[in-house]
Scaffold this motif. Structure first.
Motif, PDB file in Angstrom:
ATOM      1  N   UNK A  49     -38.375  37.452 -14.907  1.00  8.48           N
ATOM      2  CA  UNK A  49     -36.931  37.591 -15.049  1.00  8.48           C
ATOM      3  C   UNK A  49     -36.452  37.254 -16.456  1.00  8.48           C
ATOM      4  N   UNK A  50     -37.024  36.197 -17.042  1.00 10.31           N
ATOM      5  CA  UNK A  50     -36.542  35.703 -18.334  1.00 10.31           C
ATOM      6  C   UNK A  50     -37.225  36.358 -19.532  1.00 10.31           C
ATOM      7  N   UNK A  51     -38.261  37.131 -19.297  1.00 13.18           N
ATOM      8  CA  UNK A  51     -38.985  37.768 -20.403  1.00 13.18           C
ATOM      9  C   UNK A  51     -38.045  38.681 -21.193  1.00 13.18           C
ATOM     10  N   UNK A  52     -37.758  38.319 -22.437  1.00 16.28           N
ATOM     11  CA  UNK A  52     -36.889  39.083 -23.346  1.00 16.28           C
ATOM     12  C   UNK A  52     -35.469  39.254 -22.796  1.00 16.28           C
ATOM     13  N   UNK A  53     -35.069  38.374 -21.870  1.00 12.96           N
ATOM     14  CA  UNK A  53     -33.751  38.511 -21.253  1.00 12.96           C
ATOM     15  C   UNK A  53     -32.646  38.028 -22.182  1.00 12.96           C
ATOM     16  N   UNK A  54     -31.480  38.636 -22.046  1.00  7.54           N
ATOM     17  CA  UNK A  54     -30.268  38.163 -22.710  1.00  7.54           C
ATOM     18  C   UNK A  54     -29.619  37.116 -21.802  1.00  7.54           C
ATOM     19  N   UNK A  55     -29.230  35.985 -22.366  1.00  5.04           N
ATOM     20  CA  UNK A  55     -28.597  34.925 -21.585  1.00  5.04           C
ATOM     21  C   UNK A  55     -27.205  34.664 -22.145  1.00  5.04           C
ATOM     22  N   UNK A  56     -26.201  34.845 -21.292  1.00  6.97           N
ATOM     23  CA  UNK A  56     -24.809  34.560 -21.650  1.00  6.97           C
ATOM     24  C   UNK A  56     -24.420  33.273 -20.935  1.00  6.97           C
ATOM     25  N   UNK A  57     -24.083  32.254 -21.704  1.00  2.68           N
ATOM     26  CA  UNK A  57     -23.699  30.957 -21.124  1.00  2.68           C
ATOM     27  C   UNK A  57     -22.209  30.731 -21.340  1.00  2.68           C
ATOM     28  N   UNK A  58     -21.502  30.420 -20.253  1.00  4.59           N
ATOM     29  CA  UNK A  58     -20.060  30.183 -20.336  1.00  4.59           C
ATOM     30  C   UNK A  58     -19.767  28.777 -19.837  1.00  4.59           C
ATOM     31  N   UNK A  59     -19.063  28.017 -20.623  1.00  2.42           N
ATOM     32  CA  UNK A  59     -18.592  26.707 -20.186  1.00  2.42           C
ATOM     33  C   UNK A  59     -17.074  26.691 -20.309  1.00  2.42           C
ATOM     34  N   UNK A  60     -16.466  25.683 -19.707  1.00  2.00           N
ATOM     35  CA  UNK A  60     -15.010  25.586 -19.843  1.00  2.00           C
ATOM     36  C   UNK A  60     -14.310  25.537 -18.503  1.00  2.00           C
ATOM     37  N   UNK A  61     -13.047  25.922 -18.531  1.00  2.00           N
ATOM     38  CA  UNK A  61     -12.187  25.787 -17.357  1.00  2.00           C
ATOM     39  C   UNK A  61     -12.446  26.883 -16.328  1.00  2.00           C
ATOM     40  N   UNK A  62     -12.034  26.596 -15.092  1.00  2.00           N
ATOM     41  CA  UNK A  62     -12.103  27.568 -14.012  1.00  2.00           C
ATOM     42  C   UNK A  62     -10.792  28.342 -13.949  1.00  2.00           C
ATOM     43  N   UNK A  63     -10.890  29.664 -13.879  1.00  2.00           N
ATOM     44  CA  UNK A  63      -9.686  30.497 -13.735  1.00  2.00           C
ATOM     45  C   UNK A  63      -8.939  30.140 -12.457  1.00  2.00           C
ATOM     46  N   UNK A  64      -9.678  29.945 -11.383  1.00  2.00           N
ATOM     47  CA  UNK A  64      -9.026  29.690 -10.104  1.00  2.00           C
ATOM     48  C   UNK A  64      -8.337  28.331 -10.088  1.00  2.00           C
ATOM     49  N   UNK A  65      -8.992  27.304 -10.657  1.00  2.00           N
ATOM     50  CA  UNK A  65      -8.360  25.980 -10.710  1.00  2.00           C
ATOM     51  C   UNK A  65      -7.136  26.013 -11.612  1.00  2.00           C
ATOM     52  N   UNK A  66      -7.238  26.734 -12.721  1.00  2.00           N
ATOM     53  CA  UNK A  66      -6.093  26.846 -13.627  1.00  2.00           C
ATOM     54  C   UNK A  66      -4.938  27.546 -12.937  1.00  2.00           C
TER      55      UNK A  66
ATOM     56  N   UNK B 252     -18.821  27.352 -11.560  1.00  2.00           N
ATOM     57  CA  UNK B 252     -17.991  28.208 -10.720  1.00  2.00           C
ATOM     58  C   UNK B 252     -16.614  28.420 -11.343  1.00  2.00           C
ATOM     59  N   UNK B 253     -16.168  29.673 -11.336  1.00  2.00           N
ATOM     60  CA  UNK B 253     -14.798  29.982 -11.740  1.00  2.00           C
ATOM     61  C   UNK B 253     -14.581  30.338 -13.187  1.00  2.00           C
ATOM     62  N   UNK B 254     -15.648  30.389 -14.013  1.00  2.00           N
ATOM     63  CA  UNK B 254     -15.443  30.617 -15.447  1.00  2.00           C
ATOM     64  C   UNK B 254     -15.420  32.103 -15.822  1.00  2.00           C
ATOM     65  N   UNK B 255     -15.617  32.993 -14.836  1.00  2.00           N
ATOM     66  CA  UNK B 255     -15.520  34.418 -15.130  1.00  2.00           C
ATOM     67  C   UNK B 255     -16.830  35.176 -15.113  1.00  2.00           C
ATOM     68  N   UNK B 256     -17.873  34.585 -14.516  1.00  2.00           N
ATOM     69  CA  UNK B 256     -19.185  35.238 -14.499  1.00  2.00           C
ATOM     70  C   UNK B 256     -19.144  36.560 -13.735  1.00  2.00           C
ATOM     71  N   UNK B 257     -18.524  36.529 -12.555  1.00  4.11           N
ATOM     72  CA  UNK B 257     -18.475  37.740 -11.733  1.00  4.11           C
ATOM     73  C   UNK B 257     -17.665  38.828 -12.416  1.00  4.11           C
ATOM     74  N   UNK B 258     -16.564  38.443 -13.031  1.00  5.34           N
ATOM     75  CA  UNK B 258     -15.739  39.434 -13.746  1.00  5.34           C
ATOM     76  C   UNK B 258     -16.560  40.110 -14.845  1.00  5.34           C
TER      77      UNK B 258
END
Length: 257
Positions: free
Chosen positions: A224-241, A109-115
């Motif tokens: 859903x996953x057949x030939x899907x592109x997967x973007x993985x984001x780790x790190x800090x939360x924008x909201x917590x920061x 949560x908070x790493x920018x997925x929705x953005x």
């Protein structure tokens, strides 16, 4: 000699009234720069084409519930460098939509997925694709309610027709009783026909437990996953920061006081 006022009803009848917005300016330009009649007409037609394109884009964004403030230009890739900039900009070309492939954006949560999901929705709309942005919770409640009033097929079609449907925050809330089946209907109905973009704070290997029925979950994930592109984001939360920064500013102000 026709005046601008004389042209108005004719342009409206031809559904070209948008030309009136730039007609006076282009006329003055044409006189000052000695344009040919063809060049003058060409500039007016270009203005009209651009005006219509802008109007259509605004309509697609509004109908698709896309937040126009969340774009790639406003996304801070430096905050969480694990967000693969090249991968995201490749997705922004919308080639995955033309290939009818899906995209998953996964991270805490908070790493920018929705953005990012909003930004990719915006890029799709710019390129002429019809988009619908919704949260998983809102979509599944909408479909669940349709089972009681006989409008299920019509409401389901809402999520099958657009070129891109974005389902935000899957896994953030418990699924309603009909949620697993309804989600499968959306995934299956769009499979190899149109694209899905889904954001989640849960990795795909956790979804079987959320969906409850292993057989249904496997069928949904397989599509859903057949030939899907997967973007993985780790790190800090924008909201917590943001909250941390606010506390630091407050503390500094208190000390200064």
């Amino acid at each position: 000699m026709s005046t601008f006022a004389d042209l108005t009803p004719q342009l409206k009848r031809l559904r070209l009234s948008g030309i009136l917005d730039t007609l006076e300016v282009r006329n003055s330009q044409a006189i000052a720069e000695k344009w040919s009649y063809v060049e003058f007409l060409g500039r007016l037609m270009t203005d009209e084409v651009e005006r219509r394109a802008a109007k259509q884009l605004a309509l697609r964004l509004r109908r698709g519930q896309v937040d126009t403030t969340k774009t790639l230009e406003t996304f801070d890739f430096d905050f969480n460098p694990t967000a693969n900039r090249r991968q995201v900009f490749d997705l922004a070309t919308c080639e995955y939509l033309r290939q009818r492939r899906n995209c998953l954006i996964v991270g805490q949560t908070g790493v920018g997925k929705t953005h990012l999901a909003q930004a990719l929705s915006h890029e799709a709309a710019r390129k002429g694709f019809d988009v619908l942005f919704t949260s998983a919770h809102r979509m599944l409640l909408h479909l669940q309610a349709a089972r009681g009033d006989g409008s299920y097929d019509r409401r389901l079609a809402t999520y099958l027709k657009p070129d891109l449907v974005v389902i935000d925050d899957f896994g953030l809330r418990p699924l309603p009783p009909t949620g697993p089946g309804d989600l499968y209907e959306v995934i299956d109905g769009r499979y190899e026909k149109r694209s899905l973009l889904l954001t989640s704070n849960r990795a795909p290997d956790e979804w079987t437990e959320m969906l409850g029925d292993p057989l249904l979950a496997n069928a949904a994930l397989d599509r859903l996953l057949d030939r899907a592109h997967v973007v993985t984001i780790t790190g800090r939360s924008y909201r917590l920061a943001g909250r941390t920064d606010a506390k630091e500013v407050t503390t500094a102000d208190d000390v200064a006081a």
